[in-house]
Design a protein around this motif. Structure first.
Motif, PDB file in Angstrom:
ATOM      1  N   ARG A 186       0.860  -1.183   0.000  1.00  0.00           N
ATOM      2  CA  ARG A 186       0.000   0.000   0.000  1.00  0.00           C
ATOM      3  C   ARG A 186       0.894   1.231   0.000  1.00  0.00           C
ATOM      4  NH1 ARG A 186      -4.436   1.990   4.593  1.00  0.00           N
ATOM      5  NH2 ARG A 186      -5.533   3.414   3.199  1.00  0.00           N
TER       6      ARG A 186
ATOM      7  N   PRO B  20      -3.937   3.757  -2.408  1.00  0.00           N
ATOM      8  CA  PRO B  20      -4.383   2.496  -3.028  1.00  0.00           C
ATOM      9  C   PRO B  20      -3.660   1.278  -2.451  1.00  0.00           C
ATOM     10  CG  PRO B  20      -3.836   4.155  -4.681  1.00  0.00           C
ATOM     11  CD  PRO B  20      -3.328   4.666  -3.385  1.00  0.00           C
TER      12      PRO B  20
ATOM     13  N   THR C 179      -4.171  -5.396  -4.136  1.00  0.00           N
ATOM     14  CA  THR C 179      -4.863  -6.519  -3.508  1.00  0.00           C
ATOM     15  C   THR C 179      -4.569  -7.859  -4.164  1.00  0.00           C
ATOM     16  OG1 THR C 179      -6.789  -5.983  -4.863  1.00  0.00           O
ATOM     17  CG2 THR C 179      -6.766  -5.130  -2.604  1.00  0.00           C
TER      18      THR C 179
ATOM     19  N   GLU D 247      -6.917  -1.574  -5.336  1.00  0.00           N
ATOM     20  CA  GLU D 247      -8.058  -1.053  -4.595  1.00  0.00           C
ATOM     21  C   GLU D 247      -7.711   0.380  -4.137  1.00  0.00           C
ATOM     22  OE1 GLU D 247     -10.677  -3.195  -1.210  1.00  0.00           O
ATOM     23  OE2 GLU D 247      -8.815  -2.359  -0.475  1.00  0.00           O
ATOM     24  N   VAL D 248      -8.041   1.458  -4.865  1.00  0.00           N
ATOM     25  CA  VAL D 248      -9.010   1.534  -5.939  1.00  0.00           C
ATOM     26  C   VAL D 248      -8.311   2.166  -7.145  1.00  0.00           C
ATOM     27  CG1 VAL D 248     -11.186   2.636  -6.629  1.00  0.00           C
ATOM     28  CG2 VAL D 248     -10.831   1.998  -4.235  1.00  0.00           C
TER      29      VAL D 248
ATOM     30  N   PHE E  70     -15.554   3.158  -8.525  1.00  0.00           N
ATOM     31  CA  PHE E  70     -15.543   1.948  -7.719  1.00  0.00           C
ATOM     32  C   PHE E  70     -15.772   0.685  -8.545  1.00  0.00           C
ATOM     33  CE2 PHE E  70     -15.917   5.082  -4.375  1.00  0.00           C
ATOM     34  CZ  PHE E  70     -15.046   4.560  -3.419  1.00  0.00           C
TER      35      PHE E  70
ATOM     36  N   ASP F 196     -12.496  -0.771  -8.281  1.00  0.00           N
ATOM     37  CA  ASP F 196     -12.099  -1.117  -6.917  1.00  0.00           C
ATOM     38  C   ASP F 196     -11.884  -2.623  -6.886  1.00  0.00           C
ATOM     39  OD1 ASP F 196     -11.747  -1.360  -4.214  1.00  0.00           O
ATOM     40  OD2 ASP F 196     -13.780  -0.762  -3.664  1.00  0.00           O
TER      41      ASP F 196
ATOM     42  N   HIS G  72     -11.082  -6.167  -5.905  1.00  0.00           N
ATOM     43  CA  HIS G  72     -11.000  -6.983  -4.702  1.00  0.00           C
ATOM     44  C   HIS G  72     -10.361  -8.334  -4.983  1.00  0.00           C
ATOM     45  CE1 HIS G  72     -14.644  -4.534  -3.059  1.00  0.00           C
ATOM     46  NE2 HIS G  72     -13.504  -3.907  -2.886  1.00  0.00           N
TER      47      HIS G  72
ATOM     48  N   THR H 245     -15.394  -6.631  -7.798  1.00  0.00           N
ATOM     49  CA  THR H 245     -15.453  -5.275  -7.270  1.00  0.00           C
ATOM     50  C   THR H 245     -16.739  -5.131  -6.451  1.00  0.00           C
ATOM     51  OG1 THR H 245     -16.799  -4.174  -8.977  1.00  0.00           O
ATOM     52  CG2 THR H 245     -14.481  -4.582  -9.520  1.00  0.00           C
TER      53      THR H 245
ATOM     54  N   ARG I 206     -16.273  -9.854  -3.248  1.00  0.00           N
ATOM     55  CA  ARG I 206     -14.901  -9.765  -2.747  1.00  0.00           C
ATOM     56  C   ARG I 206     -13.999 -10.775  -3.471  1.00  0.00           C
ATOM     57  NH1 ARG I 206     -12.562  -5.415  -0.007  1.00  0.00           N
ATOM     58  NH2 ARG I 206     -10.398  -6.053  -0.182  1.00  0.00           N
TER      59      ARG I 206
END
Length: 327
Positions: A100, A129, A132, A149-150, A174, A177, A179, A195, A227
């Motif tokens: 991150r 962000p 992930t 993400e994201v 999103f 986003d 996952h 997402t 997810r």
């Protein structure tokens, strides 16, 4: 209940627990992984089913005995917030860590690391962000995929040295986003990304995306949240998606497709999930063993490829990651 596999559960605030008998009894790891640490990523080595990496907020750790004992990879930056870990299936000395933001790469088994700059957008709608997911493409190990993400999906064609931001998955930020991320290789290859909106599929190497939206749990829900995503180890046309009303949510479901994402069904579970289904795990040596977890601590296991499920008695705090290893 079969006991021929080991199950490991990584949590936020509750460290790592491993069960050598498929979830019957549990060993909470206390050293050297701190027992109250955040463990968001587990990765089993593709060339050694008993060797596993754990990505934590306290660094990267490795076990060579299916999670019984652990050692810290000292060269890893200790204060890195690790969100994903993957091992190159063609060369297990090459390891990627999603951080991150951005990522790290080691080419010597974790002795030294290169910090990779993906070029992610700073800040994103959630601040900094998170990487992930990282996937080493089995068709060409120089092709690396990363889900952010994201900030959508990124792709490298040179082993992670440089990166390309792939086209947006949809007009809403999103929808990027990311996952979960999964890759189906073969003649009919596809990339799958989950997402908050659902599951997006690309059949042109990430250049365009088609969304599948799951049914809402209640009419008042904004959307049906997703997810984790996982392909069955011995049949990549079988896809599992972790679904729920929101994050963390109050209920969830395991969605399955048998035809590469064309049609879907919610699988019956013995106990109603108490939150979104967050993550999955399996292993090619035991492809019919599939583990799934709700974010609020329920662990479900199927030993027949997803046809039926049992909830393990032990419950945890907030689960973020799972690993399955054959004994």
């Amino acid at each position: 209940m079969s006991q021929d596999f080991t199950l490991c559960v990584g949590t936020v605030g509750g460290g790592l627990s491993c069960s050598p008998d498929g979830g019957e009894t549990w060993n909470r790891i206390r050293n050297p992984i701190p027992s109250e640490s955040n463990v968001r990523a587990l990765a089993v080595y593709p060339d050694n089913p008993h060797r596993v990496l754990a990505g934590t907020d306290a660094g990267l750790f490795r076990s060579d005995d299916a999670g019984e004992t652990w050692e810290q990879i000292e060269s890893m930056i200790a204060d890195t917030q690790i969100w994903s870990v993957t091992v190159d299936p063609a060369d297990s000395n090459t390891i990627f860590v999603g951080a991150r933001p951005d990522a790290f790469r080691s080419r010597d088994g974790g002795k030294t690391w290169d910090q990779l700059s993906l070029g992610v957008t700073l800040p994103c709608p959630i601040g900094t962000p998170r990487t992930t997911n990282v996937i080493v493409d089995p068709r060409d190990r120089n092709t690396i995929w990363a889900g952010i993400e994201v900030d959508g999906v990124y792709k490298s064609f040179d082993g992670g040295d440089t990166w390309t931001h792939l086209p947006d998955l949809g007009p809403d930020p999103f929808q990027g986003d990311i996952h979960g991320l999964a890759l189906r290789a073969g003649q009919s290859s596809a990339v799958y990304a989950t997402t908050p909106f659902g599951i997006a599929t690309s059949t042109d190497e990430g250049e365009s995306w088609d969304y599948h939206y799951f049914p809402k749990f209640r009419d008042s829900d904004q959307r049906s949240y997703c997810r984790g995503v996982m392909l069955k180890a011995d049949d990549p046309n079988v896809i599992f998606v972790g679904n729920g009303d929101t994050i963390p949510g109050v209920t969830g479901a395991i969605q399955r497709s048998r035809d590469g994402g064309q049609t879907w069904e919610a699988l019956p579970l013995p106990v109603k999930p108490n939150s979104v289904i967050y993550w999955f795990a399996t292993h090619p040596d035991v492809p019919d063993v599939i583990a799934a977890a709700s974010i609020y601590g329920y662990v479900y296991v199927s030993e027949d490829g997803g046809e039926s499920w049992q909830k393990r008695e032990r419950e945890f705090g907030e689960i973020r990651t799972l690993a399955v290893m054959p004994n």
